[in-house]
Design a protein around this motif. Structure first.
Motif, PDB file in Angstrom:
ATOM      1  N   GLU A 156      19.365  12.917  -2.066  1.00 14.84           N
ATOM      2  CA  GLU A 156      20.192  11.720  -1.893  1.00 14.84           C
ATOM      3  C   GLU A 156      20.293  10.924  -3.190  1.00 14.84           C
ATOM      4  N   GLU A 183      21.890  10.387  13.045  1.00 16.77           N
ATOM      5  CA  GLU A 183      22.432  10.701  11.720  1.00 16.77           C
ATOM      6  C   GLU A 183      23.927  10.428  11.669  1.00 16.77           C
ATOM      7  N   LYS A 212      25.864   7.703   9.238  1.00 12.53           N
ATOM      8  CA  LYS A 212      26.982   8.055   8.363  1.00 12.53           C
ATOM      9  C   LYS A 212      28.173   7.143   8.639  1.00 12.53           C
ATOM     10  N   VAL A 233      18.206  12.865  17.109  1.00 17.90           N
ATOM     11  CA  VAL A 233      18.222  12.768  15.648  1.00 17.90           C
ATOM     12  C   VAL A 233      19.623  13.034  15.116  1.00 17.90           C
ATOM     13  N   ILE A 234      20.269  14.060  15.619  1.00 19.05           N
ATOM     14  CA  ILE A 234      21.627  14.380  15.179  1.00 19.05           C
ATOM     15  C   ILE A 234      22.574  13.230  15.498  1.00 19.05           C
TER      16      ILE A 234
END
Length: 91
Positions: free
Chosen positions: A78, A24, A28, A20-21
């Motif tokens: 967001e 992400e 980005k 997941v990290i």
């Protein structure tokens, strides 16, 4: 037996967290690239941003956040950040 199950579960959770990290970070990076391409090509913001600017001019910030969340599928944080950035760029 139970400790083996807990160990495997722990490892799976750690693996998924790392994935997941990683995803992400990739998202980005893609957002940054898209923003750079949009800035270089001078692509118009699109109808949703026109609508959002209109709402902001009318002082309807909350409606603007709600609208951008509906249109772009953003979380509340967001959506608020998106609207704040639109306010900074202004028109």
């Amino acid at each position: 037996m139970e400790s083996t199950f807990l160990s495997i579960t722990f490892l799976v959770v750690i693996y998924l967290l790392i994935k997941v990290i990683s995803l992400e970070g990739r998202i980005k990076g893609m957002k940054y690239t898209l923003n750079q391409l949009a800035n270089q090509s001078e692509i118009s913001e699109g109808p949703i941003d026109d609508e959002l600017h209109k709402l902001l001019r009318e002082g309807k910030d909350v409606k603007a956040v709600k609208r951008v969340r509906e249109a772009k599928g953003l979380s509340l944080v967001e959506g608020k950040k998106y609207i704040d950035e639109l306010k900074l760029t202004g028109r």
